[in-house]
Design an enzyme around this catalytic site. Sequence first.
Site, short mmCIF file in Angstrom:
data_model
loop_
_atom_site.label_atom_id
_atom_site.label_comp_id
_atom_site.label_asym_id
_atom_site.label_seq_id
_atom_site.Cartn_x
_atom_site.Cartn_y
_atom_site.Cartn_z
N ARG A 294 15.86 77.43 105.38
CA ARG A 294 15.38 76.26 104.65
C ARG A 294 13.94 75.92 105.02
O ARG A 294 13.14 75.53 104.16
CB ARG A 294 16.32 75.07 104.91
CG ARG A 294 17.61 75.20 104.13
CD ARG A 294 18.65 74.15 104.48
NE ARG A 294 19.81 74.30 103.60
CZ ARG A 294 20.93 73.62 103.73
NH1 ARG A 294 21.05 72.73 104.70
NH2 ARG A 294 21.93 73.82 102.88
N TYR A 438 17.12 77.65 95.50
CA TYR A 438 17.96 78.35 96.49
C TYR A 438 17.83 77.76 97.89
O TYR A 438 17.03 76.90 98.15
CB TYR A 438 17.74 79.86 96.46
CG TYR A 438 16.42 80.46 96.85
CD1 TYR A 438 16.27 81.85 96.79
CD2 TYR A 438 15.31 79.72 97.26
CE1 TYR A 438 15.07 82.46 97.14
CE2 TYR A 438 14.12 80.32 97.60
CZ TYR A 438 14.01 81.68 97.55
OH TYR A 438 12.83 82.29 97.90
N GLU A 439 18.72 78.23 98.78
CA GLU A 439 18.88 77.69 100.13
C GLU A 439 19.26 76.21 100.08
O GLU A 439 18.83 75.41 100.91
CB GLU A 439 17.61 77.90 100.97
CG GLU A 439 17.18 79.33 101.14
CD GLU A 439 18.31 80.23 101.63
OE1 GLU A 439 19.26 79.72 102.27
OE2 GLU A 439 18.26 81.44 101.36
N GLY A 440 20.08 75.85 99.14
CA GLY A 440 20.50 74.46 98.95
C GLY A 440 19.54 73.78 98.00
O GLY A 440 18.37 73.58 98.32
#
Length: 596
Positions: A294, A438-440
């Site tokens: 993140r 992406y990545e949350g």
Amino acid sequence: MPEYKAPLRDMRFLIDDVFAFPAHYASLGADDASPDMVAAILEEGAKFCEQVLAPLNRSGDEEGCHFDNGVVTTPKGFKEAFAQYAEGGWMGLAADPLHGGQGLPESLGLIVAEMVASANQSWAMYPGLTHGAMSAIHAHGSEEQKQTYLTRLTEGRWTGTMCLTEPHCGTDLGIIKTRAVPQADGSHAISGTKIFISAGEHDMSENIVHLVLAKLPDAPAGTRGISLFIVPKFLPQGDGVGARNAVSCGSIEHKMGIKASATCVINFDAATGYLIGEANKGLACMFTMMNHARLGTGMQGLCLGEASYQGALRYARERLQMRALTGPKAPDKAADPIIVHPDVRRMLLTMKAFNEGNRALAYFTAQLIDVAHRAETAEARQEAEDLLALLTPICKAFMTETGLEATNHGMQVFGGHGYIREWGMEQLVRDCRIAPIYEGTNGIQALDLLGRKVLGSQGKLLRGFTRVLHKFCEAQQEHPQLAPQVAQLAALNRQWGELTQSIGMAAMKNPDEVGAASVDYLMYSGYVTLAYFWLRMAVVAQEKLAQGDDDGFHQAKLVTCAFYFQRILPRTEAHRLAMSAGSASTMQLVEEHFAF
């Protein structure tokens, strides 16, 4: 394609003058990270990124990855560049010396990663995922697992992935279907399908080490029943690889951007896997990797914004269109360069303000990682961890949102040419568009910030950071040049706490208030955070000017800081008003009335 040049002057300004990295490293006992060593690493890293990676960026986008019956081939030059990167020791820059690394601070690795991703975001995904896998194995693996995998990952002979998402679930990992069945030899048979796996299959290393979330047969329901497994493409044997594991690539995605990064469907058909960490504690283990990812994703906003700014600035200086409103600035030419026009300057200054502010946020966060990993006292490590917990969702979401805005501005500066592929500006927009997803997703980051980190800690994590801002404002409130901006930041810092309390009170009656306010809350938080870092830079720049030390660089910092406070920071008021409106207008429309 824009020609990337590493912004070493700005990097050194932050490293040497704003954040005092030499003293920071000395306080943590990182004696190898001397000023001379850091300077040499930055210079060599810049050369590699400018001369090797940047020239492959557009060609990699044009060619993309090739898929043929489970085999993925990366674009021309990617494999050779990775071999050069690994041979140069870059994979092990901040890795443990016990496993072949150089043991330098994590922050230095992140600074080099900024240059890598700015030069070629698609290529950067391959070592980036590997660094994440290394961090998870180092933190949670057994000694045998560390000995088996870390040295080869550090050398770049093997690479790594993180395998979370499945066709039916992304954020809601509690409903994953991948199963891990215990075997007599202590291993597990892993079966299931994972999607959106970056660097899941490629031709750049002899082995790929997948870190896979799966559930044991007797696992509790939900996220409490998730375990983490190491599932290599080839089973380790001696100093190399042995038999092929039952892991295969079913396809690669055809994407809007980062086309040279292989985004794969990975199938596990009773593949041999090895539990890492404790059973049913896999999500906590994976968060070591996810938090690394993140922060790296947040930096992608900075990196692509920087590449776009460099291209836009060169173009604005050369492109001739119309005369300045105040009269000709290039009377010997048919028209003035477009950089004289206020609207073009607005776009360039917005890009500059976001890029340089985000770089300061990233380097501050990188220092916190150093402290969390290396500080002598548990108290210092915990304080750093708390600040990291608060700032990680801000880094990921705010930096990617503003990075996307910056790349859009960069394309706009080019006018019609920005829309044409050959100039390379539209690629930067396409590449950046994935970062808020992406990545949350950024919506999830916003919920994490407001719901979990701030309200979930009863405001403790937020107070830890707002105290930092309060102390800074107290120390600088009489600053002869910057006092008005200091007062503006102090008022917003107080308002930040008041807004948080107001939302928390409303949420006690209606939990939807958190979801309705969260994105505006995160963006508000990001703008205030960047204001703090812009003032820190401005204070140092003013000191340098007072010493007569300037070639225009420090004056430019002060002007950009003023622009940020006058033209960008007022966005906080719109976010405040939106948050204060509550959830009613968002939630009262019945589902049927969304119909068309």
